[in-house]
Write a protein that holds these residues in place. Structure first.
Motif, PDB file in Angstrom:
ATOM      1  N   LYS A 287      36.399   5.720  11.488  1.00 36.36           N
ATOM      2  CA  LYS A 287      34.942   6.359  11.768  1.00 36.36           C
ATOM      3  C   LYS A 287      33.825   6.082  11.052  1.00 36.36           C
ATOM      4  O   LYS A 287      32.897   5.992  11.306  1.00 36.36           O
ATOM      5  N   LEU A 288      34.234   5.687   9.750  1.00 36.00           N
ATOM      6  CA  LEU A 288      33.200   5.335   8.607  1.00 36.00           C
ATOM      7  C   LEU A 288      32.666   3.782   8.969  1.00 36.00           C
ATOM      8  O   LEU A 288      31.500   3.506   9.162  1.00 36.00           O
ATOM      9  N   LEU A 289      33.731   2.829   9.506  1.00 32.27           N
ATOM     10  CA  LEU A 289      33.166   1.676  10.030  1.00 32.27           C
ATOM     11  C   LEU A 289      32.236   1.433  11.217  1.00 32.27           C
ATOM     12  O   LEU A 289      31.420   0.695  11.150  1.00 32.27           O
ATOM     13  N   SER A 290      32.395   2.584  12.000  1.00 31.26           N
ATOM     14  CA  SER A 290      31.792   2.739  13.297  1.00 31.26           C
ATOM     15  C   SER A 290      30.265   3.150  12.952  1.00 31.26           C
ATOM     16  O   SER A 290      29.451   2.789  13.886  1.00 31.26           O
ATOM     17  N   LYS A 291      29.987   3.434  11.913  1.00 30.46           N
ATOM     18  CA  LYS A 291      28.681   4.127  11.643  1.00 30.46           C
ATOM     19  C   LYS A 291      28.058   3.197  10.587  1.00 30.46           C
ATOM     20  O   LYS A 291      26.728   3.296  10.122  1.00 30.46           O
ATOM     21  N   ASN A 292      28.787   2.428  10.206  1.00 28.59           N
ATOM     22  CA  ASN A 292      28.037   1.269   8.979  1.00 28.59           C
ATOM     23  C   ASN A 292      27.215   0.078   9.797  1.00 28.59           C
ATOM     24  O   ASN A 292      27.727  -0.440  10.571  1.00 28.59           O
ATOM     25  N   GLN A 293      25.954   0.119   9.418  1.00 26.74           N
ATOM     26  CA  GLN A 293      25.130  -1.003   9.940  1.00 26.74           C
ATOM     27  C   GLN A 293      25.498  -2.347   9.535  1.00 26.74           C
ATOM     28  O   GLN A 293      24.848  -3.221  10.296  1.00 26.74           O
ATOM     29  N   LYS A 294      26.299  -2.469   8.524  1.00 28.80           N
ATOM     30  CA  LYS A 294      26.652  -3.891   7.933  1.00 28.80           C
ATOM     31  C   LYS A 294      27.863  -4.419   8.674  1.00 28.80           C
ATOM     32  O   LYS A 294      28.306  -5.703   8.373  1.00 28.80           O
ATOM     33  N   VAL A 295      28.430  -3.589   9.343  1.00 26.33           N
ATOM     34  CA  VAL A 295      29.826  -4.046  10.071  1.00 26.33           C
ATOM     35  C   VAL A 295      29.339  -4.499  11.520  1.00 26.33           C
ATOM     36  O   VAL A 295      28.897  -3.780  12.430  1.00 26.33           O
ATOM     37  N   GLN A 296      29.997  -5.831  11.671  1.00 28.06           N
ATOM     38  CA  GLN A 296      29.551  -6.277  12.984  1.00 28.06           C
ATOM     39  C   GLN A 296      30.756  -5.821  14.040  1.00 28.06           C
ATOM     40  O   GLN A 296      30.349  -5.618  14.989  1.00 28.06           O
TER      41      GLN A 296
END
Length: 316
Positions: A287-296
């Protein structure tokens, strides 16, 4: 009650034996057998196994004889309470007074619970020696009584006479948040709490000066490893005391810090090992990764190595 925590007993009517890990009342005890399963049983239905793993010390668990100390080497501070896990009975811990001073201690330990007091130990603890004073289950930490430690300092040498020690400790999980270390004299891993610390004196002038100091340079962020294990036993030594919500909060905080550090160091990818379990941690991470702009993107890490217990994060 003729039994105490840590005693090794054998069942009268069954082919079972184990360690006493709980005193329920005057009639009932809990015995943890070989498979780490605690069985409630009447005290009358077990018998003490004499001589099992007994260690003989001179003068009832008091270690190290008195020696003459040169005046220049006479140590006046260093009275600790050490909490040491039992080597055989899982979940059981023993409390020791560890005396690193050059004085002999004439010590007393009394428990207080719901305004009821009970003497647990009275005796001498030699210079640079130790004595076991109390035992309890680690999982019952929130039920531990308040412990009162009192001691007189004694020496035949020409040394100043310290004030008697009188300290009350209500142990909490934070007391065990640090890593275990080798306990002197006992030579086992455990937690140590110093109880003869001098009272903290606040220097008002230094405190005032601190407010006007320029901000210090922020510490350098360390580059994280390529694989981060989020299992709680890898993150905290005191995980036995933590609730499920506290464990999850610690794991998520570690995840966020390591992910931010990976971004700072321009890493292209990082793997978080979260295990399978009930899936809550994995769900929160995703859930946190899906909202992180730095994650491709992110996906299950190599199944041949991690199964479904790790997530590979690809960074922009």
């Amino acid at each position: 009650m003729k039994y105490k925590l840590g005693d090794f007993v054998r069942f009268v009517d069954e082919k079972l034996e184990g360690y006493v890990t709980q005193i329920m009342d005057e009639q009932m005890i809990g015995v943890t057998v070989e498979d780490d399963f605690e069985i409630p049983v009447l005290a009358s239905k077990v018998t003490y196994v004499h001589g099992h793993n007994e260690v003989v010390h001179t003068d009832d668990d008091i270690l190290v004889p008195i020696t003459t100390i040169a005046p220049a080497d006479f140590k006046t501070k260093g009275v600790h309470v050490a909490v040491v896990p039992d080597a055989k009975a899982n979940g059981l811990v023993h409390l020791y007074i560890v005396n690193e001073t050059s004085y002999q201690l004439l010590a007393s330990v009394v428990t207080e619970q719901q305004k009821a007091f009970k003497g647990e130990f009275a005796g001498a603890v030699d210079a640079h020696g130790a004595a076991k004073v109390y035992s309890a289950k680690l999982s019952d930490l929130q039920l531990w009584p308040k412990l009162h430690f009192q001691a007189l300092f004694h020496t035949k040498q020409n040394q100043p006479l310290p004030e008697p020690l009188n300290v009350a400790e209500q142990f909490k999980a934070k007391d065990f948040s640090g890593a275990k270390k080798m306990v002197p004299v006992i030579k086992q891993q455990g937690w140590m709490i110093q109880i003869d610390e001098p009272e903290l004196i606040i220097d008002a002038q230094k405190l005032k000066e601190a407010f006007f100091k320029p901000s210090e340079t922020k510490p350098e962020i360390t580059k994280p490893d390529a694989e981060i294990d989020l299992h709680i036993e890898k993150l905290r030594d005191d995980y036995q005391f933590l609730s499920s919500s506290e464990i999850l909060a610690i794991q998520l905080d570690t995840f966020k810090k390591k992910l931010d550090a990976a971004v700072v160091h321009n890493m292209t990818e990082i793997t978080f090992i979260h295990g399978t379990g009930n899936g809550i941690l994995k769900h929160e991470l995703h859930k946190l990764l899906s909202k992180n702009q730095k994650v491709q993107t992110f996906l299950d890490a190599r199944k041949e190595k991690f199964g479904y217990g790790a997530t590979l994060v690809m960074l922009k």
